[in-house]
Design an enzyme around this catalytic site. Structure first.
Site, PDB file in Angstrom:
ATOM      1  N   GLU A 173       0.808  -1.222   0.000  1.00  0.00           N
ATOM      2  CA  GLU A 173       0.000   0.000   0.000  1.00  0.00           C
ATOM      3  C   GLU A 173       0.843   1.275   0.000  1.00  0.00           C
ATOM      4  O   GLU A 173       0.424   2.310   0.497  1.00  0.00           O
ATOM      5  CB  GLU A 173      -1.006  -0.050   1.150  1.00  0.00           C
ATOM      6  CG  GLU A 173      -1.959  -1.235   0.976  1.00  0.00           C
ATOM      7  CD  GLU A 173      -3.163  -1.237   1.901  1.00  0.00           C
ATOM      8  OE1 GLU A 173      -3.115  -0.587   2.954  1.00  0.00           O
ATOM      9  OE2 GLU A 173      -4.158  -1.900   1.554  1.00  0.00           O
ATOM     10  N   HIS A 414     -16.134  -9.870   4.740  1.00  0.00           N
ATOM     11  CA  HIS A 414     -15.422 -10.703   5.707  1.00  0.00           C
ATOM     12  C   HIS A 414     -14.074 -10.078   6.010  1.00  0.00           C
ATOM     13  O   HIS A 414     -13.080 -10.402   5.358  1.00  0.00           O
ATOM     14  CB  HIS A 414     -15.200 -12.113   5.153  1.00  0.00           C
ATOM     15  CG  HIS A 414     -16.451 -12.917   5.003  1.00  0.00           C
ATOM     16  ND1 HIS A 414     -16.491 -14.088   4.284  1.00  0.00           N
ATOM     17  CD2 HIS A 414     -17.700 -12.727   5.496  1.00  0.00           C
ATOM     18  CE1 HIS A 414     -17.725 -14.586   4.331  1.00  0.00           C
ATOM     19  NE2 HIS A 414     -18.481 -13.774   5.042  1.00  0.00           N
ATOM     20  N   GLU A 484      -5.965  -6.468   0.778  1.00  0.00           N
ATOM     21  CA  GLU A 484      -4.703  -6.805   1.469  1.00  0.00           C
ATOM     22  C   GLU A 484      -4.227  -8.240   1.251  1.00  0.00           C
ATOM     23  O   GLU A 484      -3.579  -8.819   2.130  1.00  0.00           O
ATOM     24  CB  GLU A 484      -4.785  -6.528   2.991  1.00  0.00           C
ATOM     25  CG  GLU A 484      -5.069  -5.096   3.363  1.00  0.00           C
ATOM     26  CD  GLU A 484      -6.560  -4.772   3.427  1.00  0.00           C
ATOM     27  OE1 GLU A 484      -7.335  -5.677   3.730  1.00  0.00           O
ATOM     28  OE2 GLU A 484      -6.916  -3.627   3.159  1.00  0.00           O
ATOM     29  N   GLU A 508      -8.909   4.670  -0.875  1.00  0.00           N
ATOM     30  CA  GLU A 508      -9.157   4.915   0.548  1.00  0.00           C
ATOM     31  C   GLU A 508      -8.094   5.809   1.186  1.00  0.00           C
ATOM     32  O   GLU A 508      -8.404   6.589   2.088  1.00  0.00           O
ATOM     33  CB  GLU A 508      -9.243   3.585   1.303  1.00  0.00           C
ATOM     34  CG  GLU A 508      -7.967   2.751   1.205  1.00  0.00           C
ATOM     35  CD  GLU A 508      -8.073   1.379   1.886  1.00  0.00           C
ATOM     36  OE1 GLU A 508      -9.190   0.934   2.166  1.00  0.00           O
ATOM     37  OE2 GLU A 508      -7.013   0.768   2.132  1.00  0.00           O
TER      38      GLU A 508
HETATM   39  C1  NOJ Z   1      -9.170  -1.943   4.382  1.00  0.00           C
HETATM   40  C2  NOJ Z   1      -9.872  -2.143   3.077  1.00  0.00           C
HETATM   41  O1  NOJ Z   1      -9.034  -1.798   2.004  1.00  0.00           O
HETATM   42  C3  NOJ Z   1     -11.118  -1.308   3.089  1.00  0.00           C
HETATM   43  O2  NOJ Z   1     -11.770  -1.380   1.842  1.00  0.00           O
HETATM   44  C4  NOJ Z   1     -12.016  -1.749   4.218  1.00  0.00           C
HETATM   45  O3  NOJ Z   1     -13.106  -0.876   4.289  1.00  0.00           O
HETATM   46  C5  NOJ Z   1     -11.277  -1.726   5.558  1.00  0.00           C
HETATM   47  N1  NOJ Z   1     -10.024  -2.389   5.455  1.00  0.00           N
HETATM   48  C6  NOJ Z   1     -12.083  -2.416   6.647  1.00  0.00           C
HETATM   49  O4  NOJ Z   1     -12.174  -3.771   6.392  1.00  0.00           O
HETATM   50 CA    CA Z   2      -6.581  -1.636   2.086  1.00  0.00          CA
END
Ligand code: NOJ
Ligand code: CA
Length: 704
Positions: A173, A414, A484, A508
């Site tokens: 990331e 999940h 991830e 994000e």
């Molecule tokens: C990281 C993820 O990339 C994101 O899409 C998600 O909302 C959060 N983790 C919570 O699971």
């Molecule tokens: Ca992420």
């Protein structure tokens, strides 16, 4: 229909030591030339493109634990050659059919150990690059063994320009760096504090897919294909020779890979061209994967989806029931905001289902629907989620029914919080519940340190887990989007229910960190997306977070119309319609593009491309004659000219252009746009002004 033309001129040669010191092999058109060499018992390869050397003598082989005599000196004991041309049809993809044409060279090497060991190296030489892998055939003196190190290297010819992220066993990331090879170590000394679980490797280490450009203008991409039952590869540069050697992610006790012959490694891939567009268009990594193992793929459906997601990333609602867990908590902004409450309520979910139904989207992602979020972040705790128990304000059964009644699937979330042992115990139960309620897609997540403790996201154990989850989901007819996980390596050819992954710095980051620089999305297709589709989550209309939280500095580093273009330039068969419904309702004219744009394609043309600078892509929607074009720029304003010669000759098309307003830019006026309509033909060339951090999108429909 699968047409298979296999010319075989294989010849077996059971011959003795040093039969040939050098075996050349060219690609079908002759552009790419590989030479396998064996000198003093050491195997190496070299590679050239259009007569120019692109890889100098590069090493091959292994060091095996507790077998000091393994591969010390090899003898060439067999050579096989053949030509293959096997076009195939993907379940979903960027083009209707995919050409798979290569020349193959398989060398068998036997070492001079007291009890000799045999390995094969399988090279496939394509016009757009080379893939090779090691095979350990069944044999008397080698069955169970542990790999200390893989000795494969990529010996580049100079201090090239590279687009890269730092070597790390736990995360992809990072924002991209662009530098010379010799600058890697210095640049990685400053780390990104917003990445929660990172295990950086000190030194000149980079991840793959690594994008390279030589001073002569030759582009190369190094990655891997079909990563199965093996750890993920990083690369270590020798800054004096520009030689990159393989580094495998270790397991909890420091071992790399546990093997049992017969076995094979993933393919090592080098995509090469003197035209940047051909790197993105390459299908070599997909081709190196096995054909689909999913017999009935009718449940697999590309889709656009909305979701209860952005709210939590902005910090205006929470994942947990009690209302404390949002992504912006770290900065304390969620606490400052006035109306922070649980996002995944029955009422809110209904609102999203209705919005999806009204606009023709077929999925609704719901995060924070299940118990456990109170405990999820940073605890390294084993039993956090059970993946089946909803919070009291979420009617999981009723909402799934409601969604189904509108032909929509809930995308069940999940989040494992890295506790993979726990997820493995629950997977069957959770997937069975999804089947019972009619949810056909899941989004998994691996935020946090891994359990089994000591394992990394990229080690062999986790590589096996991600695939186990995909296969198990396919047993239950469930599509998977993974966040991830290890970086993709084209496995979606074999398991087309593996729709997309994050495995890179997604949108994000723009909501709770310094974000993604304006060039970010021009680099992703040349790096991360070489391995497979990305769930980037495009489509943000409210660019600045201060709109929600006064004083907040975070923002998306693009203009609004660049967000539209991303639906085309960032390939994925699942695309999120990410922004809040009210932000789309406020700009219905621009929203029309998101409603229209397809997610599955019969054809794709990369029109303009330079990593880190710009990209323009045209795609033809599956089963139609409608085209969609996306064009994006980095932090610079520029003009981009679209040559419509890909359209059907003699036909007229009505196009709508969604472009930056004259005074728009990602930082000062990101939401200003203009929409224009005109008629074009295959002879039209259209020049469009693009703002700093901007872009434009075009839809083209044949004139009725
Ligand atoms: C990281 C993820 O990339 C994101 O899409 C998600 O909302 C959060 N983790 C919570 O699971
Ligand atoms: Ca992420």
């Amino acid at each position: 229909m699968k047409k298979s033309v296999v010319f075989l001129w294989a010849f077996m040669m059971a011959c003795s030591a040093l039969f040939a010191e050098s075996i050349p092999m060219t690609s079908p058109s002759g552009k790419v030339n590989l030479s396998f060499n064996l000198q003093n018992g050491k195997p190496t390869y070299t590679l050239s493109y259009k007569g120019k050397s692109v890889m100098e003598e590069s090493s091959l082989g292994f060091s095996i634990k507790d077998m000091a005599d393994f591969g010390l000196s090899y003898t060439l004991t067999n050579i096989e050659k053949k030509s293959v041309d096997e076009p195939w049809t993907p379940v979903w993809g960027e083009t209707k059919t995919i050409q798979n044409k290569y020349n193959q060279l398989i060398v068998t090497l036997t070492d001079n150990a007291k009890t000799p060991h045999i390995i094969k190296i399988n090279f496939k030489i394509y016009d757009d690059g080379v893939g090779f892998r090691y095979e350990f055939p069944e044999q008397e003196n080698l069955m169970h063994f542990i790999i200390n190190d893989e000795l494969t290297s990529f010996n580049l010819t100079g201090d090239h320009k590279i687009w890269w992220i730092p070597g790390d066993f736990d995360t992809n990331e990072y924002a991209y760096y662009t530098s010379k090879i010799t600058e890697v170590e210095k640049k990685t000394q400053k780390r990104d504090g917003n990445i929660f679980t990172a295990t950086p490797i000190a030194g000149s280490f980079v991840q793959t897919p690594l994008m390279i450009k030589s001073a002569e203008g030759i582009y190369m991409n190094i990655h891997e294909a079909a990563l199965i039952n093996y750890p993920c590869m990083d690369l270590k540069f020798d800054v004096n020779t520009f030689n990159a050697t393989t580094t495998l992610a270790p397991d909890a006790v420091g071992n790399k890979a546990y093997m049992r012959a017969p076995a094979q490694t993933p393919w090592r891939t080098i995509v090469v061209s003197d035209d940047a567009r051909e790197i993105i268009a390459s299908k070599m990594i997909l081709n190196l994967n096995e054909p689909s193992k999913i017999a009935d793929a009718t449940y697999i459906k590309p889709m656009k989806y909305v979701g209860i997601w952005l709210e939590m990333h902005l910090g205006v609602s929470t994942w947990d029931y009690a209302g404390s867990q949002s992504a912006s908590d770290a900065g304390g902004e969620a606490k400052k905001a006035t109306k922070v409450k649980h996002g995944a309520t029955t009422e809110n979910t209904k609102k999203y289902i209705d919005f999806a139904a009204e606009n023709g989207f077929s999925g609704v992602l719901v995060e924070g629907w299940n118990t456990g979020w109170e405990d999820w972040f940073g605890k390294w705790k084993e039993d956090v989620f059970d993946f089946v128990t909803p919070y009291p304000d979420f009617d999981v059964k009723g909402l799934n029914q409601y969604a189904r009644s509108k032909n929509i699937t809930i995308i069940t979330h999940h989040e494992t919080s890295g506790s993979v042992t726990n997820y493995e115990r629950w997977m069957d139960t959770a997937y069975r519940q999804m089947n019972a309620y009619g949810s056909t897609a899941l989004k998994s997540g691996y935020v946090g340190r891994i359990i089994p403790r000591g394992e990394y996201h990229d080690g062999q154990w986790m590589v096996n887990h991600y695939l186990r989850a995909i296969k198990k989901a396919s047993d239950y007819n469930i599509m998977v989007v993974a966040h991830e996980p290890v970086r993709p390596t084209g496995l979606h050819r074999t398991y087309p229910n593996f729709m997309a992954a994050e495995a890179a710095r997604g949108q994000e980051f723009n909501f709770w960190s310094e974000g993604n620089p304006p060039e970010h999305e021009t680099i992703l297709p040349f790096t991360r997306i070489m391995g497979g589709p990305m769930d980037y989550t495009p489509g943000i209309f409210k660019i600045k977070k201060s709109y929600y939280i006064p004083g907040a500095k975070e923002q998306v580093h693009t203009t609004l119309t660049k967000q539209l273009a991303l639906y085309v330039t960032l390939y994925s068969p699942v695309q999120m319609v990410t922004d809040l419904p009210e932000n789309y309702k406020a700009k219905l004219d621009a929203f029309q593009f998101i409603k229209d744009v397809a997610v599955d394609w019969d054809d794709t043309k990369i029109l303009l491309a330079e990593p880190g600078d710009y990209l323009a892509t045209a795609r033809k929607a599956k089963g139609t004659n409608n085209w969609f074009i996306g064009a994006i720029s980095d932090e610079n304003a520029r003009t981009m000219t679209i040559d419509f010669s890909f359209l059907d000759k003699g036909k007229k098309y009505d196009i709508t252009i969604y472009k930056d307003a004259q005074d728009a830019s990602w930082d000062n006026n990101p939401e200003a746009y203009k929409i224009e309509k005109m008629t074009v033909t295959s002879k039209t060339k259209l020049t469009v002004n693009v703002a700093r951090g901007g872009g434009f999108a075009i839809s083209a429909f044949p004139k009725k």
